[in-house]
Design an enzyme around this catalytic site. Sequence first.
Site, short mmCIF file in Angstrom:
data_model
loop_
_atom_site.label_atom_id
_atom_site.label_comp_id
_atom_site.label_asym_id
_atom_site.label_seq_id
_atom_site.Cartn_x
_atom_site.Cartn_y
_atom_site.Cartn_z
CG ASN A 42 -1.87 -1.11 1.27
OD1 ASN A 42 -1.70 -2.04 2.05
ND2 ASN A 42 -2.89 -1.05 0.44
CE1 TYR A 102 -2.48 -9.99 -5.46
CE2 TYR A 102 -3.26 -12.24 -5.64
CZ TYR A 102 -3.04 -11.11 -4.87
OH TYR A 102 -3.37 -11.08 -3.55
CD GLN A 103 -2.25 -10.92 -17.09
OE1 GLN A 103 -2.05 -12.09 -16.82
NE2 GLN A 103 -1.94 -10.42 -18.27
CD GLU A 144 -46.82 -19.45 -14.82
OE1 GLU A 144 -47.69 -20.30 -15.04
OE2 GLU A 144 -46.84 -18.67 -13.85
CG ASP A 196 -11.22 -21.75 -8.73
OD1 ASP A 196 -10.36 -22.38 -9.34
OD2 ASP A 196 -11.02 -21.28 -7.59
CG HIS A 204 -1.17 -14.60 -4.02
ND1 HIS A 204 -1.78 -14.54 -2.79
CD2 HIS A 204 -0.38 -13.50 -4.11
CE1 HIS A 204 -1.39 -13.43 -2.17
NE2 HIS A 204 -0.53 -12.79 -2.94
#
Lengths: 701, 701
Positions: A147, A256-257, A663, A431, A411
């Site tokens: 950060n 993360y890409q 329906e 996933d 990761h």
Amino acid sequence: MNSLRIIALVFWMGMGAAFAQQVTPTSQSNLLLTDKGVKDYTRLLAEKPTSVQEIAQIKQKIDAELGQPIQVPMPKDAGGGYTHEQHKANQLSIFYGGILYQLTDDSKYAEHAKNLLFAYAKIYRTLPLHPEKKEQTPGKLFWQSLNEAVWLVYSIQGFDAIKPYLSEEDRRYLKADLFQPYVDFLSVDGAETFNKIHNHGTWAVAAVGMAGYSLEDENWVKMALYGTAKDQSGGFIKQLDQLFSPDGYYSEGPYYQRYALLPFVVFAQAVAINNPELKIFDYRDSILIKAIYAAIDLTYGGFFFPINDALKEKNLKTSEMVFGVDIAYSITQDPRLLSFAKYQGNFAPIDAGFEVAQALSEGKEKPFAFQSKRFRDGEKGDQGGLAIFRAESEKSNSALVYKYTAQGMGHGHYDKLTWLFYDNGEEVIRDYGAARFLNIEAKYGGHYLPENNSWAKQSIAHNTVVVDEKSHFNGKYSIAENAFPTELSFDISNPDFQWASAVLKEVYPGVAFKRTMFQIQDPAFEYPLILDLFEVQSEEQHQYDLPLHFNGQIIYLNTPLAANKSQLLPLGKSNGYEHLWNLAQGKAHEKLSQFTWLLKDRFYTWSTKTSASDELIMVELGANDPDFNLRSERALILRSQGRGNHYFLSALETHGSFDSKNELTVNASNQIQSLELIEKGGKKYIEITTKDAGSRSYPVE
Amino acid sequence: MNSLRIIALVFWMGMGAAFAQQVTPTSQSNLLLTDKGVKDYTRLLAEKPTSVQEIAQIKQKIDAELGQPIQVPMPKDAGGGYTHEQHKANQLSIFYGGILYQLTDDSKYAEHAKNLLFAYAKIYRTLPLHPEKKEQTPGKLFWQSLNEAVWLVYSIQGFDAIKPYLSEEDRRYLKADLFQPYVDFLSVDGAETFNKIHNHGTWAVAAVGMAGYSLEDENWVKMALYGTAKDQSGGFIKQLDQLFSPDGYYSEGPYYQRYALLPFVVFAQAVAINNPELKIFDYRDSILIKAIYAAIDLTYGGFFFPINDALKEKNLKTSEMVFGVDIAYSITQDPRLLSFAKYQGNFAPIDAGFEVAQALSEGKEKPFAFQSKRFRDGEKGDQGGLAIFRAESEKSNSALVYKYTAQGMGHGHYDKLTWLFYDNGEEVIRDYGAARFLNIEAKYGGHYLPENNSWAKQSIAHNTVVVDEKSHFNGKYSIAENAFPTELSFDISNPDFQWASAVLKEVYPGVAFKRTMFQIQDPAFEYPLILDLFEVQSEEQHQYDLPLHFNGQIIYLNTPLAANKSQLLPLGKSNGYEHLWNLAQGKAHEKLSQFTWLLKDRFYTWSTKTSASDELIMVELGANDPDFNLRSERALILRSQGRGNHYFLSALETHGSFDSKNELTVNASNQIQSLELIEKGGKKYIEITTKDAGSRSYPVE
């Protein structure tokens, strides 16, 4: 590596020309918003004000702050807490303040950014490490140095934009009291992260490199490009070489890409502006542009495939992708990129963004047609890959994702040869992604939850074979990071019959996996048909579990399971099994087990060849989860006991519709009646018998 | 009842003028598509073809059928099965065929409708009862007579439209061999349903009445209006008198209000065309128009409140609401209705629909602003009601639904004084609705599932107090149907402080309920605050359970619960408790229990006054559900043991945001710190202490 040497050489020559060695930075803006962007904005504002409405919104936001006292609190809270969020808000205020000053020439915006920067300069040097450090390398303003780097990437752009407003004295002061200690913290104290070939490293080098350009410090730029030792042992160029495969796939996966793209593209853009002779966007066969396109290809309905540690809510609208798409458009002028800019609904307030705003206002966008595609993994492209099969038509919009990538660093998940399936706007075969509530303090301070290790990373959380209730490589990263699947074939030349096949040896001691997945378009089926041949090789006898993490409401199972109606117990004791409640269990069908579920308005049927000695187990996530950290999702597990060499042969059919408006229910039952692996003339075929269209067979490579 | 007598009188005079007594119907079309509609269509097609694109779609659909042999299979399957769906498809083909013939003047469409009608005429008289009859009164083409009536409502409109194409002989034949036995089946064999004051009755009378107008049979029209005995003991007029409250609320609730609307409005429209002197749309202070507006008010985000037996996927786009909105617009010319027509995206292919298409093409629509509103229940409006509190603003779009209606006939739930809450486009505090997969044969033939009785109707499935683990009235319909809550007050005069209060005696022997719910807008809170005072009166000691069926991810509970980590057991043995897994249990907070969850990007905190002797139980639906018929949803139950007179005082706060795009979390924690019921000067107040804005108190009526 030759190309790197060449870049290095050119660079040393270029640097000398760019800046003289000087202590006090000039008043010249050197980063991503230049006179060109300001001029574009001014023209658009006059001619097509709606095309740059976003700037009016930024103005509104900053104007609201101007009346308030600035808040630069002493760092205290972890992600999601007050001080964390305030420092993040401030980085944007500095950035936007600078941008608005450039665009409007109104000094009140520059003053606001300056006041914030001064407030940080006052405290930064003497700030101790953040009190909430946990699991990660700590920052000072923030709990993690990641950060800290992000803060500088934004703030330095704000500083750069107000340079003309600042006095020489101001600039000298900010460099000495804020930026110098900040850069030292990231590159000296944080040298390990800085030199790491990892997304944390990219943020750090981008921050320091951009600070170097703006503050005209050659040393910082050199460190950013070549590592703190300036010997190419780390830094941006090495990251470009190693973090992406030749197809632009980022080793940690799409989530993360996306995250890593921002520092890559903004720093590259800064390099391109200040050292155009480096031709950074051409580097390694235009690897950065490839990476931006790859990020787009790794989505469904705008959302990133949630493989590895990934939060499912991330989509192409994130600011990283706004910068990415705008900068890529500025480089390539590809009008298909504009369709994503339109979907994003905003642009980055930099030169490239105004170029996009201009192009959109002229209606230049073209649709982007997603197509089947494979991304090789690994620096050299030889560590497996990710195959995406698409069948976009008026009726169908499915995507099959077959993942046979490498582990993907820390990761990564133990999910070798897993798959996902999307259709009708939904994740049909899922996933789990990561177990984490990012920035929600009440949830373990916003960190990855303990269940990320105990569940999300485990093999049973994925759609792949699990041997003896243990995760792949026994869940050992040291083994996993060196085990790469090998692609045997990938063929999309015939749109009606596409496939990918990959193998991996020693997923467990003495156990090898081979999986071949097919996307077939055949008039016998309403929608693309998925075939799946999973071959396990082992001389020893084992238990093989093949889970299907389906999404939807259970409609029909062709073999009765005994439900645990009045007591639930976990399916196992460890490796993720301890988190699964065993809802129901029973013998598989003696020939073909079939399972139909409903998701939204469509039916899905999974057919899998079984024998009466196989078992089916319906499970639900949620056991041993005292803090209710996990979502309660269901899966069907096919269990084969006492097997050596063995194969699982399965098919997924998409069929019918449930039209609640009128329906009407159509084709609620599926087509496949039998599924066999046969040999003809020494070649293997998958033979399918359908209800309405007889038999057909498909060759297996 | 005077108004009924007047209608009756006027009617007998009118009938004589409308048709002479004749055996063979004329070639005159008498139903909802007249020359006016055809002319409107022709003009729109020429001038604004996109405004009537829908007709092109209908044409495409019917054109595709024209090449195929017609299919009129022998009835065999239940709802969702092939023969069921085919007969439903045919009713639309007959309807559309007729409409297209009128609109295009192309006889191939009339021929198609005629062929289908003849195929039915060939078999209808001798058809036995449907083999799959179950739970309901059986039809012949369909498993229930309800579908049989629906078939005729559509098919008679198709017949009516091709009357000019048919020969006299054809018309005579169809009347004798199809419509006469069909009407007999509905009104003679099915007299009980026909005369019932119930939505099944409405479909039957509409079918027979419309057949009467089209086939010019006065007797059928009279039966439809006044019951088979033609003495006003049944029929349409009595249904208008009794099925709607004076506010237009339909006693079975919004789901069936929607369903019942179609026969009401289409038959009324036929009455209006053929017997305009009856002024049917003015009848009972315009009750039908009120009912259409009520159906709109009983929605959130377009979806009907799922109280009583209700499928959650139903919204304002269903064909019933398309007919309803179009006909209401045609009567009222209210431009706000056009905004719903636009949302629906299509119109009914009748005169009223073309009027709407025309108005939309002229951009006449105005937005509809939802406001707080209360619908009284019961024929006279004295059987409780349903209060809806809305706070629509730029920031907020919540809706609190407080239900204190009567039982609502056989589809009613044992949910006295329950509530629901919507916000941010989501159902935040839920009602399960019905347990049914309509038209999915694999799910119990598409019927209401056994779990509809064992779970969905039970009190614990709702957000109301459950005494001693038994459902209200001990789940006995005979008691429930005669027990009506009484509204004590309903006040929306002050937009910042609105409330409704209702009581019900003898919910259990010797136990009375009183609940007061408030919607408060106060600058101390980001979003409207909900307060809830639930008072239970009883001289005996009981166990009181107050469930909160929340929707979202559990974030925080201010008191620790002991999780059943490795074994789950049902919470109880009967009355719905057998379907709940006990996930975790523990002592409530000694003063104020607080529970925060996250839904989409917003936080919700429920605060409820508790003592250390109270318990909290986290449950999940799914126990004793061997066929996986139930959705797995969670609830938090507050349990107070050994109580006589007692009150539950709770608040629901909406707060903060979780912005995953920019990774910003704001106000993840709530404001309320204490909640007390106090007395000042002989008056009760709810006193709240907040974190940032001190204390405030609100008067209780």
